[in-house]
Enzyme design. Sequence first.
Site, short mmCIF file in Angstrom:
data_model
loop_
_atom_site.label_atom_id
_atom_site.label_comp_id
_atom_site.label_asym_id
_atom_site.label_seq_id
_atom_site.Cartn_x
_atom_site.Cartn_y
_atom_site.Cartn_z
N ASN A 9 -15.29 -12.18 25.83
CA ASN A 9 -14.25 -11.25 25.97
C ASN A 9 -14.48 -10.02 25.14
O ASN A 9 -14.44 -10.01 23.83
CB ASN A 9 -12.58 -11.73 25.69
CG ASN A 9 -11.71 -10.67 25.72
OD1 ASN A 9 -11.81 -9.71 26.21
ND2 ASN A 9 -10.72 -11.05 24.91
N TRP A 10 -14.94 -8.82 25.83
CA TRP A 10 -15.35 -7.68 25.12
C TRP A 10 -14.18 -7.02 24.77
O TRP A 10 -14.34 -5.73 23.95
CB TRP A 10 -16.40 -6.66 25.97
CG TRP A 10 -17.58 -7.41 25.96
CD1 TRP A 10 -18.24 -8.66 25.47
CD2 TRP A 10 -18.77 -6.56 26.25
NE1 TRP A 10 -19.50 -8.68 25.52
CE2 TRP A 10 -20.07 -7.59 25.98
CE3 TRP A 10 -19.13 -5.43 26.61
CZ2 TRP A 10 -21.51 -7.17 26.15
CZ3 TRP A 10 -20.50 -4.88 26.90
CH2 TRP A 10 -21.52 -5.87 26.63
N LYS A 11 -13.06 -7.09 24.84
CA LYS A 11 -11.80 -6.42 24.69
C LYS A 11 -11.99 -4.93 25.12
O LYS A 11 -12.90 -4.63 26.01
CB LYS A 11 -11.41 -6.56 23.17
CG LYS A 11 -11.37 -7.94 23.11
CD LYS A 11 -10.71 -8.43 21.72
CE LYS A 11 -10.55 -9.93 21.41
NZ LYS A 11 -9.69 -10.33 20.25
N HIS A 92 -3.89 -13.31 27.66
CA HIS A 92 -4.34 -13.16 26.49
C HIS A 92 -3.35 -12.94 25.51
O HIS A 92 -2.33 -12.06 25.82
CB HIS A 92 -5.59 -12.21 26.27
CG HIS A 92 -6.36 -12.26 25.17
ND1 HIS A 92 -5.97 -11.59 23.96
CD2 HIS A 92 -7.45 -12.78 24.94
CE1 HIS A 92 -6.83 -12.00 23.01
NE2 HIS A 92 -7.67 -12.54 23.46
N GLU A 94 -3.30 -11.01 23.13
CA GLU A 94 -3.07 -9.15 22.83
C GLU A 94 -2.21 -8.58 23.81
O GLU A 94 -1.42 -7.86 23.75
CB GLU A 94 -4.53 -8.68 22.72
CG GLU A 94 -4.94 -9.18 21.49
CD GLU A 94 -6.36 -9.10 21.20
OE1 GLU A 94 -7.07 -8.59 22.16
OE2 GLU A 94 -7.00 -9.78 20.37
N GLU A 162 -6.18 -20.43 22.51
CA GLU A 162 -6.33 -19.62 21.43
C GLU A 162 -5.34 -19.30 20.41
O GLU A 162 -4.20 -18.52 20.58
CB GLU A 162 -6.81 -18.07 22.04
CG GLU A 162 -7.94 -18.40 22.94
CD GLU A 162 -8.54 -16.80 23.20
OE1 GLU A 162 -9.46 -16.65 22.86
OE2 GLU A 162 -7.70 -15.73 23.41
N GLY A 168 -10.01 -13.08 15.94
CA GLY A 168 -10.41 -11.88 15.12
C GLY A 168 -10.24 -11.96 13.61
O GLY A 168 -10.38 -10.89 12.86
C1 PEP Z 1 -10.37 -13.47 21.89
O1 PEP Z 1 -10.37 -12.20 21.86
O2 PEP Z 1 -10.17 -14.17 22.91
C2 PEP Z 1 -11.12 -14.26 20.61
C3 PEP Z 1 -11.08 -15.48 20.54
O3 PEP Z 1 -11.67 -13.22 19.69
P1 PEP Z 1 -12.39 -13.61 18.46
O4 PEP Z 1 -13.58 -14.61 19.01
O5 PEP Z 1 -12.86 -12.45 17.83
O6 PEP Z 1 -11.79 -14.55 17.47
#
Ligand code: PEP
Length: 247
Positions: A9-11, A92, A94, A162, A168
């Site tokens: 997931n590049w966001k 997600h 976010e 998650e 992050g």
């Molecule tokens: C994500 O954005 O879904 C994620 C798990 O990020 P990270 O691996 O940076 O914690």
Amino acid sequence: MRRKLVVGNWKMNGNLAALAEVSAIADAHRRAPGVDVAICPPFTLIAPAIARAQGMPIGAQDCHSKECGAYTGNICAPMLREIGARLVIVGHSERRQFHHETNEEVRAKAQAAVAAGLQAIICVGETESEREAGRAVAVVTEQLAGSVPDHAPDGDIVVAYEPIWAIGTGRTATCEDVGEMHAAIRAHLKQRFGEWGALVRILYGGSVRPDNAAELFAVGDVDGALVGGCSLTAAQFVPIIEAASRQ
Ligand code: PEP
């Protein structure tokens, strides 16, 4: 029975120059045929990423639940499918946090994705205070009940667990906590969908890195990972793919 799946997931990161990473990741994917790999870059990079991906699936990080209409700034699932996207992340944390998406909206997006022929990766996860209060499993079970469509067996659904406090932050859930949560998710899916519930892949996400991927992939019912920061470069993402292929 369930192939490992590793999704990046590049966001809101990346640009045309970063597509060299997609090429390098696709090369590594060809050398790890037992693992499914996909990248979800920002919308603007989906089409050029597909051109570099050598057949490796490319997806989006969100879609609208409607097929068309007056929704300025949004992208719908059929539009994604038309340009060759194969999957989409929905719900997600976010999106839930910054765009106030509810379980009902996430469910509608997952339904729209499946109807358009996309694999839907439905994200769930608790906050730190919910975990500290001993409510993590209850919170995630409620999210699953609200976010996973009732007709899920008609489509390709993946669940991504998650924990929000691990995304992050560099903090990862313990293997014990991950195992407990994935078992609870599996039990929910089986109870609701019977045999099909045993086939759904459950990914872990939250600071997955080259140095912790192998131990996470060894946990029961961990069928792969949703990776943020470490998916941005082949140097960090490829070792995670390789760890999955060794399981
Ligand atoms: C994500 O954005 O879904 C994620 C798990 O990020 P990270 O691996 O940076 O914690």
